[in-house]
Design a protein around this motif. Sequence first.
Motif, PDB file in Angstrom:
ATOM      1  N   ARG A 103      39.974  45.922  47.650  1.00 23.36           N
ATOM      2  CA  ARG A 103      40.667  44.910  47.465  1.00 23.36           C
ATOM      3  C   ARG A 103      39.641  43.938  47.649  1.00 23.36           C
ATOM      4  O   ARG A 103      38.963  43.680  48.741  1.00 23.36           O
ATOM      5  N   ASP A 126      40.462  40.634  49.092  1.00 26.53           N
ATOM      6  CA  ASP A 126      41.664  39.610  49.530  1.00 26.53           C
ATOM      7  C   ASP A 126      41.521  38.203  49.167  1.00 26.53           C
ATOM      8  O   ASP A 126      42.603  37.840  48.994  1.00 26.53           O
ATOM      9  N   ASP A 132      48.784  46.395  43.889  1.00 28.27           N
ATOM     10  CA  ASP A 132      48.483  45.748  44.895  1.00 28.27           C
ATOM     11  C   ASP A 132      49.706  45.848  46.040  1.00 28.27           C
ATOM     12  O   ASP A 132      50.450  46.940  45.786  1.00 28.27           O
ATOM     13  N   SER A 180      52.117  44.664  47.306  1.00 26.91           N
ATOM     14  CA  SER A 180      53.494  44.099  46.530  1.00 26.91           C
ATOM     15  C   SER A 180      54.280  45.002  45.539  1.00 26.91           C
ATOM     16  O   SER A 180      55.280  45.089  45.051  1.00 26.91           O
ATOM     17  N   ASN A 207      44.208  38.045  38.594  1.00 27.14           N
ATOM     18  CA  ASN A 207      44.322  37.035  39.462  1.00 27.14           C
ATOM     19  C   ASN A 207      43.034  36.186  39.447  1.00 27.14           C
ATOM     20  O   ASN A 207      42.782  35.481  38.468  1.00 27.14           O
ATOM     21  N   GLU A 208      42.409  36.031  40.580  1.00 26.90           N
ATOM     22  CA  GLU A 208      41.254  35.183  40.649  1.00 26.90           C
ATOM     23  C   GLU A 208      39.857  35.980  40.597  1.00 26.90           C
ATOM     24  O   GLU A 208      38.999  35.252  41.063  1.00 26.90           O
ATOM     25  N   ARG A 265      42.822  37.677  45.734  1.00 32.11           N
ATOM     26  CA  ARG A 265      44.224  38.309  45.467  1.00 32.11           C
ATOM     27  C   ARG A 265      43.898  39.334  44.365  1.00 32.11           C
ATOM     28  O   ARG A 265      44.986  39.428  43.438  1.00 32.11           O
TER      29      ARG A 265
END
Length: 178
Positions: free
Chosen positions: A109, A111, A134, A136, A156-157, A114
Amino acid sequence: MTPSESPAHRRRTRLPAARGPAGTVCVLALAAALTGCGSDSGGDTGAPAPAASSRSAEPSPASPPPTKPSSSPSPTAVQPMTPSTPAELRGCADGSCTVVVTKGTEIPRADGLRAGPFTVSAVGAEGVDLSSVDASGFASNLLGQRPDQGGPSTVNELSIAVLAIAGDTAKLRLFPAE
């Protein structure tokens, strides 16, 4: 047949007897065959000599040039790349790395961006498949990722670009999305 009838006259008088599409095709085929079989026996004085097209040994401008054997070497089989080590894969945690992966490779991951962790679920001629779930429970699937797809995919990014595929290995570049 009377002695005054020439072979050409006989052909001209018999041809109109053929009627209908099949007869027309037969007449055309017969006419084409006869024009190619002319001899100068003097017996065809009543018919004009067919215009013969001369063919030269030179290719016409519209014909393709003769093919020549290629002097370039034949392509060699692409060798699979050596997969990245676990330490090299851990370097992807900051969201910026280039790694070689195979089916089953886990990319940690990122972090700060994200995104991830990612699991490589397939590598082959059809492309690279990556999946991620992820913390969640949000699932991301990047399917059929290829070097020629027009740009990286973004989760995400984090952007992921496939740089190369060789056999069952693929080189990926992970970097912050712009």
